[in-house]
Design a protein around this motif. Structure first.
Motif, PDB file in Angstrom:
ATOM      1  N   PRO A 111       0.813  -1.232   0.000  1.00  0.00           N
ATOM      2  CA  PRO A 111       0.000   0.000   0.000  1.00  0.00           C
ATOM      3  C   PRO A 111       0.841   1.274   0.000  1.00  0.00           C
ATOM      4  N   LYS A 112       2.061   1.202   0.520  1.00  0.00           N
ATOM      5  CA  LYS A 112       2.938   2.371   0.503  1.00  0.00           C
ATOM      6  C   LYS A 112       3.360   2.742  -0.917  1.00  0.00           C
ATOM      7  N   ASP A 113       3.236   1.790  -1.861  1.00  0.00           N
ATOM      8  CA  ASP A 113       3.611   2.061  -3.253  1.00  0.00           C
ATOM      9  C   ASP A 113       2.550   2.882  -3.981  1.00  0.00           C
ATOM     10  N   ILE A 114       1.354   2.979  -3.409  1.00  0.00           N
ATOM     11  CA  ILE A 114       0.251   3.687  -4.060  1.00  0.00           C
ATOM     12  C   ILE A 114       0.122   5.077  -3.449  1.00  0.00           C
ATOM     13  N   SER A 115       0.432   6.093  -4.229  1.00  0.00           N
ATOM     14  CA  SER A 115       0.305   7.475  -3.758  1.00  0.00           C
ATOM     15  C   SER A 115      -1.166   7.871  -3.714  1.00  0.00           C
ATOM     16  N   LEU A 116      -1.523   8.682  -2.738  1.00  0.00           N
ATOM     17  CA  LEU A 116      -2.910   9.089  -2.541  1.00  0.00           C
ATOM     18  C   LEU A 116      -2.955  10.585  -2.251  1.00  0.00           C
ATOM     19  N   SER A 117      -3.790  11.282  -2.989  1.00  0.00           N
ATOM     20  CA  SER A 117      -3.998  12.704  -2.705  1.00  0.00           C
ATOM     21  C   SER A 117      -5.482  13.016  -2.823  1.00  0.00           C
ATOM     22  N   PHE A 118      -5.943  13.966  -2.031  1.00  0.00           N
ATOM     23  CA  PHE A 118      -7.350  14.372  -2.037  1.00  0.00           C
ATOM     24  C   PHE A 118      -7.458  15.825  -2.492  1.00  0.00           C
ATOM     25  N   THR A 119      -8.524  16.108  -3.226  1.00  0.00           N
ATOM     26  CA  THR A 119      -8.860  17.483  -3.586  1.00  0.00           C
ATOM     27  C   THR A 119     -10.344  17.700  -3.290  1.00  0.00           C
ATOM     28  N   THR A 120     -10.729  18.950  -3.054  1.00  0.00           N
ATOM     29  CA  THR A 120     -12.133  19.271  -2.793  1.00  0.00           C
ATOM     30  C   THR A 120     -12.613  20.339  -3.762  1.00  0.00           C
ATOM     31  N   GLN A 121     -13.900  20.320  -4.013  1.00  0.00           N
ATOM     32  CA  GLN A 121     -14.536  21.370  -4.797  1.00  0.00           C
ATOM     33  C   GLN A 121     -16.001  21.435  -4.394  1.00  0.00           C
ATOM     34  N   THR A 122     -16.700  22.475  -4.819  1.00  0.00           N
ATOM     35  CA  THR A 122     -18.087  22.656  -4.400  1.00  0.00           C
ATOM     36  C   THR A 122     -18.961  23.076  -5.567  1.00  0.00           C
ATOM     37  N   GLY A 123     -20.261  22.830  -5.402  1.00  0.00           N
ATOM     38  CA  GLY A 123     -21.230  23.300  -6.366  1.00  0.00           C
ATOM     39  C   GLY A 123     -21.457  24.797  -6.220  1.00  0.00           C
ATOM     40  N   SER A 124     -22.197  25.377  -7.161  1.00  0.00           N
ATOM     41  CA  SER A 124     -22.366  26.838  -7.201  1.00  0.00           C
ATOM     42  C   SER A 124     -23.121  27.388  -5.992  1.00  0.00           C
ATOM     43  N   LYS A 125     -23.921  26.559  -5.326  1.00  0.00           N
ATOM     44  CA  LYS A 125     -24.675  27.011  -4.153  1.00  0.00           C
ATOM     45  C   LYS A 125     -24.152  26.384  -2.857  1.00  0.00           C
ATOM     46  N   ALA A 126     -22.941  25.872  -2.902  1.00  0.00           N
ATOM     47  CA  ALA A 126     -22.363  25.223  -1.726  1.00  0.00           C
ATOM     48  C   ALA A 126     -21.325  26.102  -1.060  1.00  0.00           C
ATOM     49  N   ASN A 127     -20.993  25.736   0.158  1.00  0.00           N
ATOM     50  CA  ASN A 127     -20.035  26.480   0.960  1.00  0.00           C
ATOM     51  C   ASN A 127     -18.636  25.886   0.772  1.00  0.00           C
ATOM     52  N   PRO A 128     -17.708  26.588   0.128  1.00  0.00           N
ATOM     53  CA  PRO A 128     -16.369  26.041  -0.115  1.00  0.00           C
ATOM     54  C   PRO A 128     -15.559  25.849   1.162  1.00  0.00           C
ATOM     55  N   ASN A 129     -16.004  26.475   2.268  1.00  0.00           N
ATOM     56  CA  ASN A 129     -15.305  26.344   3.548  1.00  0.00           C
ATOM     57  C   ASN A 129     -15.999  25.368   4.495  1.00  0.00           C
ATOM     58  N   ALA A 130     -16.893  24.550   3.940  1.00  0.00           N
ATOM     59  CA  ALA A 130     -17.652  23.628   4.786  1.00  0.00           C
ATOM     60  C   ALA A 130     -16.776  22.541   5.385  1.00  0.00           C
ATOM     61  N   GLY A 131     -15.723  22.131   4.669  1.00  0.00           N
ATOM     62  CA  GLY A 131     -14.869  21.056   5.152  1.00  0.00           C
ATOM     63  C   GLY A 131     -13.402  21.349   4.927  1.00  0.00           C
ATOM     64  N   LYS A 132     -12.566  20.699   5.732  1.00  0.00           N
ATOM     65  CA  LYS A 132     -11.125  20.896   5.643  1.00  0.00           C
ATOM     66  C   LYS A 132     -10.413  19.557   5.730  1.00  0.00           C
ATOM     67  N   LEU A 133      -9.479  19.327   4.803  1.00  0.00           N
ATOM     68  CA  LEU A 133      -8.698  18.097   4.818  1.00  0.00           C
ATOM     69  C   LEU A 133      -7.751  18.089   6.017  1.00  0.00           C
ATOM     70  N   LEU A 134      -7.623  16.929   6.641  1.00  0.00           N
ATOM     71  CA  LEU A 134      -6.765  16.779   7.802  1.00  0.00           C
ATOM     72  C   LEU A 134      -5.428  16.159   7.409  1.00  0.00           C
ATOM     73  N   SER A 135      -4.404  16.435   8.191  1.00  0.00           N
ATOM     74  CA  SER A 135      -3.080  15.844   7.970  1.00  0.00           C
ATOM     75  C   SER A 135      -3.153  14.328   8.223  1.00  0.00           C
ATOM     76  N   PRO A 136      -2.493  13.495   7.406  1.00  0.00           N
ATOM     77  CA  PRO A 136      -1.532  13.837   6.351  1.00  0.00           C
ATOM     78  C   PRO A 136      -2.182  14.007   4.975  1.00  0.00           C
ATOM     79  N   PHE A 137      -3.522  14.040   4.932  1.00  0.00           N
ATOM     80  CA  PHE A 137      -4.222  14.020   3.648  1.00  0.00           C
ATOM     81  C   PHE A 137      -4.401  15.412   3.049  1.00  0.00           C
ATOM     82  N   ASN A 138      -3.875  16.429   3.709  1.00  0.00           N
ATOM     83  CA  ASN A 138      -3.877  17.771   3.118  1.00  0.00           C
ATOM     84  C   ASN A 138      -2.686  17.963   2.182  1.00  0.00           C
ATOM     85  N   GLN A 139      -1.922  16.905   1.986  1.00  0.00           N
ATOM     86  CA  GLN A 139      -0.852  16.869   0.991  1.00  0.00           C
ATOM     87  C   GLN A 139      -0.758  15.429   0.471  1.00  0.00           C
TER      88      GLN A 139
END
Length: 204
Positions: A111-139
């Motif tokens: 599993p260490k061989d598989i790199s993983l990254s997360f990104t977020t986005q929102t719809g036009s009527k959504a709150n872009p600050n509704a959620g925040k990625l936690l470490s270590p998944f913010n990179q």
């Protein structure tokens, strides 16, 4: 005349040998393929959907991410991704992930061989600050950082996902996309390797 005959035979055998080597090499390259399916199951008591089927607020939608590898030092990195959408009127929520144990496989994938990254986005009527990625998944992280022993916090909810009223419930989503990548350079054996990453949306 004898020399010419021997030379002709030698050239003929050389050409045949090269052809056989070329065919065998191609057969080997084509047979050395493995599939790495990541079956991503999402569940929870809050509204969560597969972004590809956003109209269906189903229970336990499954997202398949297939990474096909050919073991070759010259091959480029293989990529795969999946996305889920979250909707909630709660100001406090979180998304957790837990990875299943993987049975023994001959493909030498860790599993260490598989790199993983997360990104977020929102719809036009959504709150872009509704959620925040936690470490270590913010990179960029790797798949082993999602635990098999218990839930791993991935995303913390800071407020409700809707910014404006959306009567049709179409554009008020907070989306999380998981991106997977793996290099075939280390890959030595053919076969299949898989894991299941289960995401749960909960109110803490």
């Amino acid at each position: 005349m004898t020399i010419n005959t021997h030379t002709t035979r030698f050239l003929f055998l050389l050409i045949i040998s090269c052809c056989v080597f070329f065919v065998l090499s191609n057969l080997t390259a084509r047979s050395n393929q493995a599939t790495v399916p990541l079956n991503i199951t999402v569940s929870g008591k809050l509204i969560i959907t597969d972004s590809e089927n956003d109209n269906k607020s189903g229970t336990n939608p499954t997202i398949n991410v297939n990474l096909k590898l050919t073991p070759d030092l010259n091959n480029s990195v293989v990529y795969g991704s999946s996305s889920i959408r979250i909707r909630t009127n709660l100001n406090s929520w979180k998304l957790t992930a837990q990875r299943s144990n993987v049975s023994d496989s001959p493909v030498n994938i860790d599993p260490k061989d598989i790199s993983l990254s997360f990104t977020t986005q929102t719809g036009s009527k959504a709150n872009p600050n509704a959620g925040k990625l936690l470490s270590p998944f913010n990179q960029t992280a790797n798949l082993s950082q999602i635990s098999t022993n218990g839930p791993t916090d991935v995303l913390i909810g800071l407020s409700k996902t809707s910014l404006d009223k959306d009567p049709e419930n179409k554009n008020n989503w907070f989306q999380l996309t998981s991106n997977y990548s793996i290099s075939p350079d280390f890959f030595h054996e053919t076969g299949e390797w898989s894991t299941i990453v289960g995401y749960s949306l909960v109110s803490p």
